[in-house]
Motif scaffolding. Structure first.
Motif, PDB file in Angstrom:
ATOM      1  N   GLY A 113      -1.936   2.054   4.721  1.00 26.62           N
ATOM      2  CA  GLY A 113      -1.154   0.880   4.360  1.00 26.62           C
ATOM      3  C   GLY A 113      -1.665   0.120   3.154  1.00 26.62           C
ATOM      4  O   GLY A 113      -1.044  -0.856   2.723  1.00 26.62           O
ATOM      5  N   LEU A 114      -2.779   0.581   2.569  1.00 27.88           N
ATOM      6  CA  LEU A 114      -3.357  -0.116   1.414  1.00 27.88           C
ATOM      7  C   LEU A 114      -2.523   0.156   0.164  1.00 27.88           C
ATOM      8  O   LEU A 114      -2.288   1.310  -0.182  1.00 27.88           O
ATOM      9  N   PRO A 115      -2.074  -0.879  -0.539  1.00 29.40           N
ATOM     10  CA  PRO A 115      -1.364  -0.648  -1.799  1.00 29.40           C
ATOM     11  C   PRO A 115      -2.274   0.042  -2.818  1.00 29.40           C
ATOM     12  O   PRO A 115      -3.468  -0.264  -2.901  1.00 29.40           O
ATOM     13  N   VAL A 181       2.847   6.910  -0.296  1.00 32.01           N
ATOM     14  CA  VAL A 181       4.280   6.787  -0.018  1.00 32.01           C
ATOM     15  C   VAL A 181       4.683   5.346  -0.315  1.00 32.01           C
ATOM     16  O   VAL A 181       4.077   4.398   0.221  1.00 32.01           O
ATOM     17  N   ASP A 182       5.684   5.187  -1.193  1.00 33.66           N
ATOM     18  CA  ASP A 182       6.184   3.854  -1.564  1.00 33.66           C
ATOM     19  C   ASP A 182       5.065   2.935  -2.062  1.00 33.66           C
ATOM     20  O   ASP A 182       5.012   1.745  -1.729  1.00 33.66           O
ATOM     21  N   GLY A 183       4.165   3.516  -2.846  1.00 30.24           N
ATOM     22  CA  GLY A 183       3.106   2.713  -3.458  1.00 30.24           C
ATOM     23  C   GLY A 183       1.965   2.340  -2.540  1.00 30.24           C
ATOM     24  O   GLY A 183       1.096   1.549  -2.933  1.00 30.24           O
ATOM     25  N   LYS A 184       1.937   2.907  -1.333  1.00 34.04           N
ATOM     26  CA  LYS A 184       0.860   2.595  -0.392  1.00 34.04           C
ATOM     27  C   LYS A 184       0.231   3.883   0.137  1.00 34.04           C
ATOM     28  O   LYS A 184       0.885   4.914   0.250  1.00 34.04           O
ATOM     29  N   LEU A 185      -1.052   3.793   0.473  1.00 35.60           N
ATOM     30  CA  LEU A 185      -1.748   4.935   1.053  1.00 35.60           C
ATOM     31  C   LEU A 185      -1.308   5.128   2.498  1.00 35.60           C
ATOM     32  O   LEU A 185      -1.127   4.158   3.236  1.00 35.60           O
ATOM     33  N   THR A 186      -1.148   6.380   2.886  1.00 33.52           N
ATOM     34  CA  THR A 186      -0.810   6.674   4.278  1.00 33.52           C
ATOM     35  C   THR A 186      -2.056   6.854   5.140  1.00 33.52           C
ATOM     36  O   THR A 186      -1.955   6.893   6.371  1.00 33.52           O
TER      37      THR A 186
END
Length: 247
Positions: A113-115, A181-186
């Protein structure tokens, strides 16, 4: 902020060269010193591991510490080790081996969730914290002076490695990728973990795709880099001495 140089060079173990580009975990990795073939121009390539070779210690906990705080990063690592042990006992480790499982759990729990922008900012903050191993930096620079290409092959993340290598005139980087994904780490990897046999396979592919290569040098630590070092005309195991009088 200056890094703390070492006054004494690291011990090195020279490795007997196999024929290139053979890749085998059973390749010989010890024996008498082997002279590398003479090389003129950029046809020679030097491959360097990063953690424990070019720098002291492991860069990943340092990076995570910049993201979530050093104390939380240390606690998360200890928890990942415990979790990996329990999962491996049940045969459910998420990695191909125990260290790989620890890494997979650690990354998912700390970076999910980290940008990406925040990750890159953390990479910049960790630059002054890196403790470079000065003798190996000089080896890297000498290869550059000799006109050889320099490649860093590391299990460290491609998120922060470009920032740490800035200014070192490294020709290429083989690192572990993180899924975005979408600019964030999964929290998941987008490549194989670039260590041990996976690192050796990446190096083999690099040599095949960037040849012809007249001679290769390799520098890494024991035991994780032995498969890569076994590919080299001249490979050296680097052991960094710990100093009791650190500043």
């Amino acid at each position: 902020m200056e890094t703390s140089p070492l006054s004494d060079p690291a011990p090195r173990t020279r490795l007997t060269p196999p024929l290139l580009p053979t890749l085998s975990p059973d390749s010989p990795v010890s024996g008498p010193a082997a002279a590398a073939p003479p090389v003129c121009g950029p046809s020679g390539v030097a491959f360097f591991d990063f953690d424990g070779t070019l720098i002291h210690g492991d860069s990943l906990p340092m990076f995570v510490g910049e993201v979530i705080g050093r104390r939380r990063a240390a606690l998360a690592l200890a928890d990942a080790i415990r979790s990996a042990m329990h999962r491996h006992v049940r045969g459910r480790g998420p990695g191909c081996d125990f260290p790989g499982s620890v890494k997979a759990i650690y990354l998912k729990r700390t970076l999910r969730g980290l940008p990406v922008a925040d990750a890159l900012a953390a990479a910049e903050r960790m630059i002054p914290r890196v403790r470079w191993h000065q003798p190996m930096l000089e080896v890297l620079k000498e290869h550059r002076r000799q006109g050889r290409r320099v490649v860093v092959a590391t299990g460290a993340l491609d998120l922060y490695m470009p920032a740490l290598l800035r200014g070192l005139e490294v020709d290429d980087l083989l690192a572990t990728g993180m899924e975005v994904v979408d600019g964030k780490l999964t929290g998941r990897l987008s490549t194989a973990n670039c260590v041990r046999l996976d690192k050796a396979e990446r190096v083999t592919a690099w040599i095949a795709g960037n040849g012809p290569v007249a001679a290769t040098w390799g520098y890494g630590n024991h035991p994780s880099d032995l498969p890569m070092l076994a590919l080299m005309h001249k490979g050296e195991v680097i052991r960094i001495r710990r100093r009791s009088n650190r500043r």
